[in-house]
Design a protein around this motif. Structure first.
Motif, PDB file in Angstrom:
ATOM      1  N   ASP A 213       0.859  -1.179   0.000  1.00 51.49           N
ATOM      2  CA  ASP A 213       0.000   0.000   0.000  1.00 51.49           C
ATOM      3  C   ASP A 213       0.901   1.236   0.000  1.00 51.49           C
ATOM      4  O   ASP A 213       1.233   1.797   1.043  1.00 51.49           O
ATOM      5  N   ILE A 214       1.299   1.633  -1.196  1.00 55.01           N
ATOM      6  CA  ILE A 214       2.196   2.788  -1.347  1.00 55.01           C
ATOM      7  C   ILE A 214       1.368   4.058  -1.285  1.00 55.01           C
ATOM      8  O   ILE A 214       0.398   4.217  -2.030  1.00 55.01           O
ATOM      9  N   PHE A 265      -7.193  13.439  14.802  1.00 56.44           N
ATOM     10  CA  PHE A 265      -6.179  13.296  13.752  1.00 56.44           C
ATOM     11  C   PHE A 265      -6.259  14.443  12.748  1.00 56.44           C
ATOM     12  O   PHE A 265      -5.239  14.877  12.199  1.00 56.44           O
ATOM     13  N   TYR A 266      -7.471  14.937  12.520  1.00 57.69           N
ATOM     14  CA  TYR A 266      -7.641  16.070  11.594  1.00 57.69           C
ATOM     15  C   TYR A 266      -6.905  17.301  12.121  1.00 57.69           C
ATOM     16  O   TYR A 266      -6.172  17.975  11.384  1.00 57.69           O
ATOM     17  N   PHE A 267      -7.043  17.595  13.425  1.00 60.34           N
ATOM     18  CA  PHE A 267      -6.366  18.754  14.010  1.00 60.34           C
ATOM     19  C   PHE A 267      -4.860  18.532  14.100  1.00 60.34           C
ATOM     20  O   PHE A 267      -4.076  19.474  13.959  1.00 60.34           O
ATOM     21  N   ILE A 268      -4.444  17.281  14.314  1.00 60.17           N
ATOM     22  CA  ILE A 268      -3.010  16.985  14.357  1.00 60.17           C
ATOM     23  C   ILE A 268      -2.380  17.249  12.990  1.00 60.17           C
ATOM     24  O   ILE A 268      -1.302  17.834  12.885  1.00 60.17           O
ATOM     25  N   ILE A 274       0.434  19.108   7.143  1.00 62.62           N
ATOM     26  CA  ILE A 274       0.656  18.075   6.137  1.00 62.62           C
ATOM     27  C   ILE A 274      -0.694  17.557   5.650  1.00 62.62           C
ATOM     28  O   ILE A 274      -1.715  17.696   6.339  1.00 62.62           O
ATOM     29  N   LYS A 275      -0.700  16.955   4.469  1.00 64.22           N
ATOM     30  CA  LYS A 275      -1.927  16.431   3.894  1.00 64.22           C
ATOM     31  C   LYS A 275      -2.195  15.021   4.407  1.00 64.22           C
ATOM     32  O   LYS A 275      -1.348  14.402   5.039  1.00 64.22           O
ATOM     33  N   GLU A 276      -3.385  14.517   4.089  1.00 64.75           N
ATOM     34  CA  GLU A 276      -3.828  13.233   4.631  1.00 64.75           C
ATOM     35  C   GLU A 276      -2.933  12.083   4.184  1.00 64.75           C
ATOM     36  O   GLU A 276      -2.588  11.205   4.974  1.00 64.75           O
ATOM     37  N   GLU A 280      -0.784   9.507   6.635  1.00 70.22           N
ATOM     38  CA  GLU A 280      -0.995   8.064   6.647  1.00 70.22           C
ATOM     39  C   GLU A 280       0.313   7.284   6.621  1.00 70.22           C
ATOM     40  O   GLU A 280       0.315   6.068   6.872  1.00 70.22           O
ATOM     41  N   GLN A 281       1.418   7.940   6.312  1.00 67.22           N
ATOM     42  CA  GLN A 281       2.710   7.250   6.303  1.00 67.22           C
ATOM     43  C   GLN A 281       3.233   6.969   7.711  1.00 67.22           C
ATOM     44  O   GLN A 281       4.126   6.151   7.887  1.00 67.22           O
ATOM     45  N   PHE A 282       2.672   7.647   8.707  1.00 67.56           N
ATOM     46  CA  PHE A 282       3.054   7.360  10.096  1.00 67.56           C
ATOM     47  C   PHE A 282       2.520   5.990  10.509  1.00 67.56           C
ATOM     48  O   PHE A 282       1.452   5.568  10.079  1.00 67.56           O
TER      49      PHE A 282
END
Length: 342
Positions: A213-214, A265-268, A274-276, A280-282
Motif C-alpha cells: 500500500d504505497i 487526527f484532523y487537528f493533528i 501536512i496532507k492526509e 498516513e505514512q506514520f
C-alpha cells in the motif's frame, strides 16, 4: 419640390442631412469600399444579388444559383472557363463574408460608418487572422493533455517505487515466500534460465503491486485524481464539503461534543501542516503517541515539536558527518573557493 443636400467628406468627418440619406446611399457605399477589404470596390450584396435585409438562407440560395451558373466546369472554352473562374472566386469571397454573422456585421458596420477607416482595417484583419477555433474546444483539449501528462507522470513515479521494492531484499524475500506458499513458483518452468528469471521477476512485481500500500507522491495513480476528473466532480465535492462543515459546526461548536479519534487526527494534521496521504505514512505506534501527547491541542503540539527539534540537534551534534561539516564551515565558510597548494 426640390431638396438641397450638402455633404462633407473628409478623413475625419462624414455628415449627411437626414432628409438626404436616401439620395446619397450609393455614394456612401462607394466611399466605404476599400480595395484590400472584403469585396473591394464592389458591393458583396450586389455580387450575390441580395439585399442587406436578406436572411442567411436567402443568401445561401442565391450563392448556390450563381455558383452553378459561373462554375468553370459549366463552360467549354478555356477563355470562358478563365472568366467564369474569376467570377466564381468573387462570388465565393462574397459568400464567405456574408454567410458568417460576425463577418457580415463587420461589413455592414463599414458600410454604415465609412469615416472609420482604421477601424475597418482592424476589424477585417482581426477576423481574418484570428484562428477560427472555439475557445471551449481549446480549453477541453488543454485539460485533456494536462490530465494525460499528469497521469503518466504519476504512473512513472509509481513504477519507480515498485522497482525499488523489487530490488530491496526485505520486500523481495517476503514476495518470494508468498509466491511459494500460493504455488506461483511451482508451475511449469520455462525452457531456459533467462525466461525463468524473467517469470520470477514478474511474479515478485505482481505480488508487491497487489500487497504493498504505497502512499504519498509515489502512490498508485487513479483516474479520479487527474485534473479533468477533479474539475468534473468539483460541484459534488463542494456540496460534500458544505454538508461536512454544517455537521461539524452543529456537532462540535453548537452541541459541544467531544472530538473523536478521526477529528483529533484532523487537528493533528492541521498543526503539522501536512496532507492526509502524508499523515498516513506514520505507523500506528506513532499515531498512538500523537494521541497520548494530545497533539490536537496547538500548545501541546508546539511543546512537542520543540522537544523533537532539541533531540534532533543533539543527534546531529553527535553525528560524525555533521561534526565534519561544521568544522569545514567554520574553517572555510559558506561559498568560499579554496586552493590546495600542497
Amino acid at each position: 419640390m426640390s431638396i438641397r443636400c450638402s455633404t462633407g467628406i473628409g478623413l475625419d468627418t462624414f455628415h449627411i442631412e437626414p432628409a438626404c440619406r436616401i439620395f446619397v446611399k450609393r455614394s456612401i457605399n462607394s466611399y466605404a469600399m476599400i480595395d484590400e477589404l472584403y469585396c473591394g470596390h464592389e458591393d458583396c450584396y450586389k455580387i450575390l444579388d441580395v439585399h442587406r435585409v436578406s436572411t442567411k438562407s436567402e443568401i445561401s440560395k442565391a450563392y448556390r444559383i450563381m455558383a452553378r451558373k459561373y462554375h468553370p466546369d459549366m463552360h467549354k472554352t478555356e477563355e470562358e472557363k478563365e472568366k467564369a473562374a474569376e467570377k466564381f472566386r468573387i462570388i465565393a469571397n462574397a459568400y464567405e463574408i456574408l454567410k458568417d454573422e460576425d463577418s457580415r456585421s463587420d461589413y455592414d458596420f463599414m458600410l454604415d460608418h465609412p469615416e472609420q477607416v482604421y477601424s475597418h482595417y482592424y476589424r477585417y484583419y482581426r477576423r481574418r487572422m484570428t484562428p477560427k477555433i472555439d475557445v471551449k474546444i481549446v480549453v477541453v483539449v488543454t485539460l485533456i493533455v494536462v490530465s494525460v501528462f499528469q497521469y503518466l507522470f504519476a504512473r512513472q513515479r509509481y513504477d519507480t517505487a515498485i522497482k525499488y521494492l523489487v530490488t530491496t531484499p526485505k520486500y523481495r524475500l517476503r514476495a518470494l515466500e508468498q509466491a511459494k506458499l500460493t504455488g506461483l513458483l511451482n508451475k511449469k518452468k520455462p525452457k531456459n534460465k533467462a525466461e525463468a528469471k524473467e517469470e520470477t521477476e514478474n511474479i515478485i512485481r505482481r505480488i508487491l503491486q497487489e500487497n504493498m500500500d504505497i502512499k504519498g507522491g509515489y502512490a498508485k495513480p487513479k483516474f479520479t485524481d487527474i485534473l479533468i476528473c477533479q474539475l468534473i466532480f468539483l460541484p459534488i465535492n463542494v456540496i460534500k464539503y458544505v454538508i461536512w462543515y454544517i455537521k461539524w459546526t452543529w456537532k462540535f461548536n453548537i452541541c459541544k461534543k467531544e472530538y473523536g479519534e478521526k477529528e483529533k487526527f484532523y487537528f493533528i494534521r492541521k498543526n503539522m501542516k501536512i496532507k492526509e496521504h502524508a499523515f498516513e505514512q506514520f505507523t500506528d505506534v506513532q499515531k498512538k503517541e500523537f494521541l497520548k501527547c494530545e497533539l490536537w491541542i496547538y500548545n501541546n503540539y508546539k511543546k512537542w515539536q520543540e522537544k523533537k527539534d532539541e533531540e534532533m540537534k543533539k543527534q546531529m551534534a553527535e553525528n560524525g558527518r555533521y561534526k565534519a561539516y561544521r568544522r569545514y564551515m567554520k574553517q572555510h565558510g559558506p561559498g568560499r573557493i579554496t586552493f590546495d597548494d600542497s
